[in-house]
Design a protein around this motif. Structure first.
Motif, PDB file in Angstrom:
ATOM      1  N   ALA A 142       0.545  -1.121   0.128  1.00  0.00           N
ATOM      2  CA  ALA A 142       0.255   0.189   0.032  1.00  0.00           C
ATOM      3  C   ALA A 142       0.613   1.306  -0.227  1.00  0.00           C
ATOM      4  O   ALA A 142       0.667   1.966  -0.957  1.00  0.00           O
ATOM      5  N   ARG A 143       1.452   0.696   0.496  1.00  0.00           N
ATOM      6  CA  ARG A 143       2.636   2.887   0.545  1.00  0.00           C
ATOM      7  C   ARG A 143       3.539   2.636  -0.728  1.00  0.00           C
ATOM      8  O   ARG A 143       4.011   3.919  -0.958  1.00  0.00           O
ATOM      9  N   VAL A 144       4.018   1.163  -0.867  1.00  0.00           N
ATOM     10  CA  VAL A 144       4.384   1.937  -1.845  1.00  0.00           C
ATOM     11  C   VAL A 144       4.119   2.117  -3.325  1.00  0.00           C
ATOM     12  O   VAL A 144       3.672   2.922  -3.875  1.00  0.00           O
ATOM     13  N   GLU A 145       2.459   1.785  -3.497  1.00  0.00           N
ATOM     14  CA  GLU A 145       1.355   2.083  -4.415  1.00  0.00           C
ATOM     15  C   GLU A 145       1.111   4.154  -3.929  1.00  0.00           C
ATOM     16  O   GLU A 145       1.180   4.620  -4.778  1.00  0.00           O
ATOM     17  N   ALA A 146       1.383   3.893  -2.817  1.00  0.00           N
ATOM     18  CA  ALA A 146       0.971   5.473  -2.653  1.00  0.00           C
ATOM     19  C   ALA A 146       1.954   6.058  -3.256  1.00  0.00           C
ATOM     20  O   ALA A 146       1.441   7.512  -3.485  1.00  0.00           O
ATOM     21  N   GLU A 147       2.685   5.571  -2.973  1.00  0.00           N
ATOM     22  CA  GLU A 147       4.464   7.132  -3.305  1.00  0.00           C
ATOM     23  C   GLU A 147       4.443   7.032  -4.612  1.00  0.00           C
ATOM     24  O   GLU A 147       4.689   8.175  -4.549  1.00  0.00           O
ATOM     25  N   GLU A 148       4.187   5.920  -5.343  1.00  0.00           N
ATOM     26  CA  GLU A 148       4.255   5.433  -7.193  1.00  0.00           C
ATOM     27  C   GLU A 148       2.691   6.405  -7.686  1.00  0.00           C
ATOM     28  O   GLU A 148       2.838   7.564  -8.345  1.00  0.00           O
ATOM     29  N   ALA A 149       1.839   6.651  -7.065  1.00  0.00           N
ATOM     30  CA  ALA A 149       0.398   7.402  -6.742  1.00  0.00           C
ATOM     31  C   ALA A 149       1.637   8.838  -7.257  1.00  0.00           C
ATOM     32  O   ALA A 149       1.023   9.630  -8.073  1.00  0.00           O
ATOM     33  N   LEU A 150       1.778   8.940  -5.986  1.00  0.00           N
ATOM     34  CA  LEU A 150       2.636  10.827  -5.839  1.00  0.00           C
ATOM     35  C   LEU A 150       3.590  11.085  -6.588  1.00  0.00           C
ATOM     36  O   LEU A 150       3.075  11.969  -7.338  1.00  0.00           O
ATOM     37  N   ARG A 151       4.401   9.637  -7.065  1.00  0.00           N
ATOM     38  CA  ARG A 151       5.219  10.727  -8.202  1.00  0.00           C
ATOM     39  C   ARG A 151       4.707  10.857  -9.524  1.00  0.00           C
ATOM     40  O   ARG A 151       5.214  11.283  -9.384  1.00  0.00           O
ATOM     41  N   GLN A 152       3.543   9.822  -9.687  1.00  0.00           N
ATOM     42  CA  GLN A 152       2.923  10.308 -11.264  1.00  0.00           C
ATOM     43  C   GLN A 152       2.430  11.289 -11.357  1.00  0.00           C
ATOM     44  O   GLN A 152       2.248  11.902 -12.095  1.00  0.00           O
ATOM     45  N   GLN A 153       1.788  11.552 -10.113  1.00  0.00           N
ATOM     46  CA  GLN A 153       1.273  13.063  -9.938  1.00  0.00           C
ATOM     47  C   GLN A 153       2.150  14.167  -9.948  1.00  0.00           C
ATOM     48  O   GLN A 153       1.824  15.187 -10.726  1.00  0.00           O
ATOM     49  N   ALA A 154       3.509  14.307  -9.040  1.00  0.00           N
ATOM     50  CA  ALA A 154       3.831  14.882  -9.305  1.00  0.00           C
ATOM     51  C   ALA A 154       4.644  14.805 -10.761  1.00  0.00           C
ATOM     52  O   ALA A 154       5.073  16.930 -11.544  1.00  0.00           O
ATOM     53  N   SER A 155       4.897  13.539 -11.974  1.00  0.00           N
ATOM     54  CA  SER A 155       5.578  13.747 -13.115  1.00  0.00           C
ATOM     55  C   SER A 155       4.663  14.071 -13.630  1.00  0.00           C
ATOM     56  O   SER A 155       4.725  15.350 -14.448  1.00  0.00           O
ATOM     57  N   GLU A 156       3.080  14.063 -13.634  1.00  0.00           N
ATOM     58  CA  GLU A 156       1.962  14.306 -14.761  1.00  0.00           C
ATOM     59  C   GLU A 156       1.891  16.226 -13.728  1.00  0.00           C
ATOM     60  O   GLU A 156       1.606  16.990 -15.198  1.00  0.00           O
ATOM     61  N   LEU A 157       2.229  16.274 -12.698  1.00  0.00           N
ATOM     62  CA  LEU A 157       2.359  18.086 -12.492  1.00  0.00           C
ATOM     63  C   LEU A 157       3.372  18.747 -13.271  1.00  0.00           C
ATOM     64  O   LEU A 157       3.000  20.267 -14.142  1.00  0.00           O
ATOM     65  N   GLU A 158       4.262  18.048 -12.813  1.00  0.00           N
ATOM     66  CA  GLU A 158       5.547  18.770 -13.719  1.00  0.00           C
ATOM     67  C   GLU A 158       5.218  19.004 -15.781  1.00  0.00           C
ATOM     68  O   GLU A 158       5.914  19.953 -15.702  1.00  0.00           O
ATOM     69  N   ARG A 159       5.164  18.235 -15.775  1.00  0.00           N
ATOM     70  CA  ARG A 159       4.504  17.428 -17.426  1.00  0.00           C
ATOM     71  C   ARG A 159       3.665  18.868 -17.960  1.00  0.00           C
ATOM     72  O   ARG A 159       3.687  19.860 -19.269  1.00  0.00           O
ATOM     73  N   ARG A 160       2.710  19.448 -16.504  1.00  0.00           N
ATOM     74  CA  ARG A 160       1.953  19.619 -17.454  1.00  0.00           C
ATOM     75  C   ARG A 160       2.029  21.774 -17.323  1.00  0.00           C
ATOM     76  O   ARG A 160       2.262  22.638 -17.845  1.00  0.00           O
ATOM     77  N   VAL A 161       3.336  21.541 -16.232  1.00  0.00           N
ATOM     78  CA  VAL A 161       3.683  23.317 -15.913  1.00  0.00           C
ATOM     79  C   VAL A 161       4.801  23.164 -16.763  1.00  0.00           C
ATOM     80  O   VAL A 161       4.444  24.332 -17.736  1.00  0.00           O
ATOM     81  N   ALA A 162       5.086  22.482 -17.910  1.00  0.00           N
ATOM     82  CA  ALA A 162       6.445  22.188 -18.859  1.00  0.00           C
ATOM     83  C   ALA A 162       5.689  22.743 -20.047  1.00  0.00           C
ATOM     84  O   ALA A 162       5.808  23.172 -20.849  1.00  0.00           O
ATOM     85  N   GLU A 163       4.520  21.638 -20.379  1.00  0.00           N
ATOM     86  CA  GLU A 163       3.817  22.240 -21.746  1.00  0.00           C
ATOM     87  C   GLU A 163       3.340  23.276 -21.125  1.00  0.00           C
ATOM     88  O   GLU A 163       2.986  23.970 -22.793  1.00  0.00           O
ATOM     89  N   ARG A 164       2.527  24.021 -20.723  1.00  0.00           N
ATOM     90  CA  ARG A 164       1.710  25.076 -20.424  1.00  0.00           C
ATOM     91  C   ARG A 164       3.121  26.433 -20.283  1.00  0.00           C
ATOM     92  O   ARG A 164       3.101  26.947 -21.186  1.00  0.00           O
TER      93      ARG A 164
END
Length: 336
Positions: A126-148
């Motif tokens: 559960a912890r690993v999945e939560a950390e991975e979800a956070l990493r994906q969210q951070a990566s998606e946020l970075e992608r959106r910021v870069a795209e913007r």
């Protein structure tokens, strides 16, 4: 009395061992499992009797077992309390063969002259999945910021490119020079493989190139662009505000003999916009791409903006020519 107290302490320790909310596995120097608690049974999916006497490596994926045997032997040479696999991803193996991430702490004890290793095991799925979800969210946020950021930079480039063209439109530069600037800006801002401005010939009604970029004009200079010349590029499409740029589909084998730039699949997609000069279709702006693709609404609107600028340049050139001719006629009349 002392024996009773000792027995009570032993029972208390066994109860603590059994009720611990973490998996506990006790193994000997040979790796044989001596004890497991209820939590360890639940984590690995075994009944207790299925594990007792078996190798501790039973709970480890096959690919790690040989290395674990070496580490286990080394541990007993200098046993101490420590985390296992620091800064590593450790994996456990359930009875059904599935693998999952674990966190393991090691300790040791001596019981009846026998040295034992105690493994405290937690399933951290559960912890690993939560950390991975956070990493994906951070990566998606970075992608959106870069795209913007790229989008803002692109819009600035578009605005600057359009301003450059507008500045030139207000000068008396030759029409050919203005159209060359328009195709250059259109090519840069819309990332085309080629771009061309076509004019409908006054005599035969066929499209002729007026300006082009990154294209061999000998290959398509007098081409009839199938799918563009009839239905879209040279049909009255209304005002610039109401018309829309349309996507071109690759022509058939029989049509390709007449296509020029798109001959033999050289270009697979074209975005074409008609040039309207005071309600009259003058020609078209054609943006060519080697790969098949679709076009966003923003790209279509930008293509229309370039077409409007080209139409304005043409109209300005016509007006200047009319003024010139009027001035010549007046001078002739005056001299006559």
């Amino acid at each position: 009395m002392e024996s009773i107290l000792a027995e009570a302490r032993t029972d208390s320790l066994l109860m603590l061992f059994e009720s611990a909310p973490i998996g506990v596995v006790v193994s000997n120097e040979e790796g044989g499992i001596e004890m497991v608690n209820a939590c360890a049974e639940a984590i690995f999916g075994y009944q207790r009797h299925e594990l007792l006497g078996r190798s501790i490596e039973t709970l480890i994926p096959q690919r790690f077992r040989r290395r674990h045997i070496r580490h286990r032997e080394e541990y007993f040479t200098a046993p101490r309390a420590r985390p296992m696999g620091l800064n590593m991803t450790l994996m456990g193996r359930r009875k059904d063969g599935s693998e999952f991430p674990v966190e393991v702490g090691l300790s040791h004890l001596e019981l009846d002259g026998q040295r034992l290793a105690v493994s405290f095991i937690s399933d951290i799925t559960a912890r690993v999945e939560a950390e991975e979800a956070l990493r994906q969210q951070a990566s998606e946020l970075e992608r959106r910021v870069a795209e913007r950021t790229r989008e803002i930079e692109r819009r600035q480039q578009v605005a600057e490119g359009l301003r450059d063209v507008l500045r030139v439109l207000n000068t008396a530069r030759p029409l050919e020079e203005i159209l060359d600037l328009i195709v250059e800006q259109a090519s840069n801002l819309l990332a085309t493989d080629a771009v061309a401005i076509y004019r409908q010939d006054d005599e035969d009604g066929q499209p002729r190139i007026q300006a082009a970029r990154y294209a061999n004009t000998d290959r398509f200079g007098n081409a009839i662009l199938s799918g563009l010349s009839g239905e879209f590029a040279f049909q009255d499409a209304g005002s610039a505000d109401s018309r829309e740029a349309q996507d071109w589909r690759p022509a058939s084998q029989s049509e390709s003999q007449e296509i020029g730039m798109t001959h033999a699949g050289r270009f697979r997609s074209v975005l074409a916009v008609p040039l309207n000069v005071k309600g009259e279709v003058y020609g078209s702006v054609c943006l060519y791409y080697r790969a098949p693709r679709t076009f966003s609404q923003e790209e279509k609107e930008l293509a229309i903006a370039f077409a409007d600028q080209a139409a304005l340049a043409i109209e300005n050139a016509r007006l200047r020519e009319q003024v010139r001719r009027s001035a010549v006629a007046e001078e002739r009349n005056r001299l006559a």
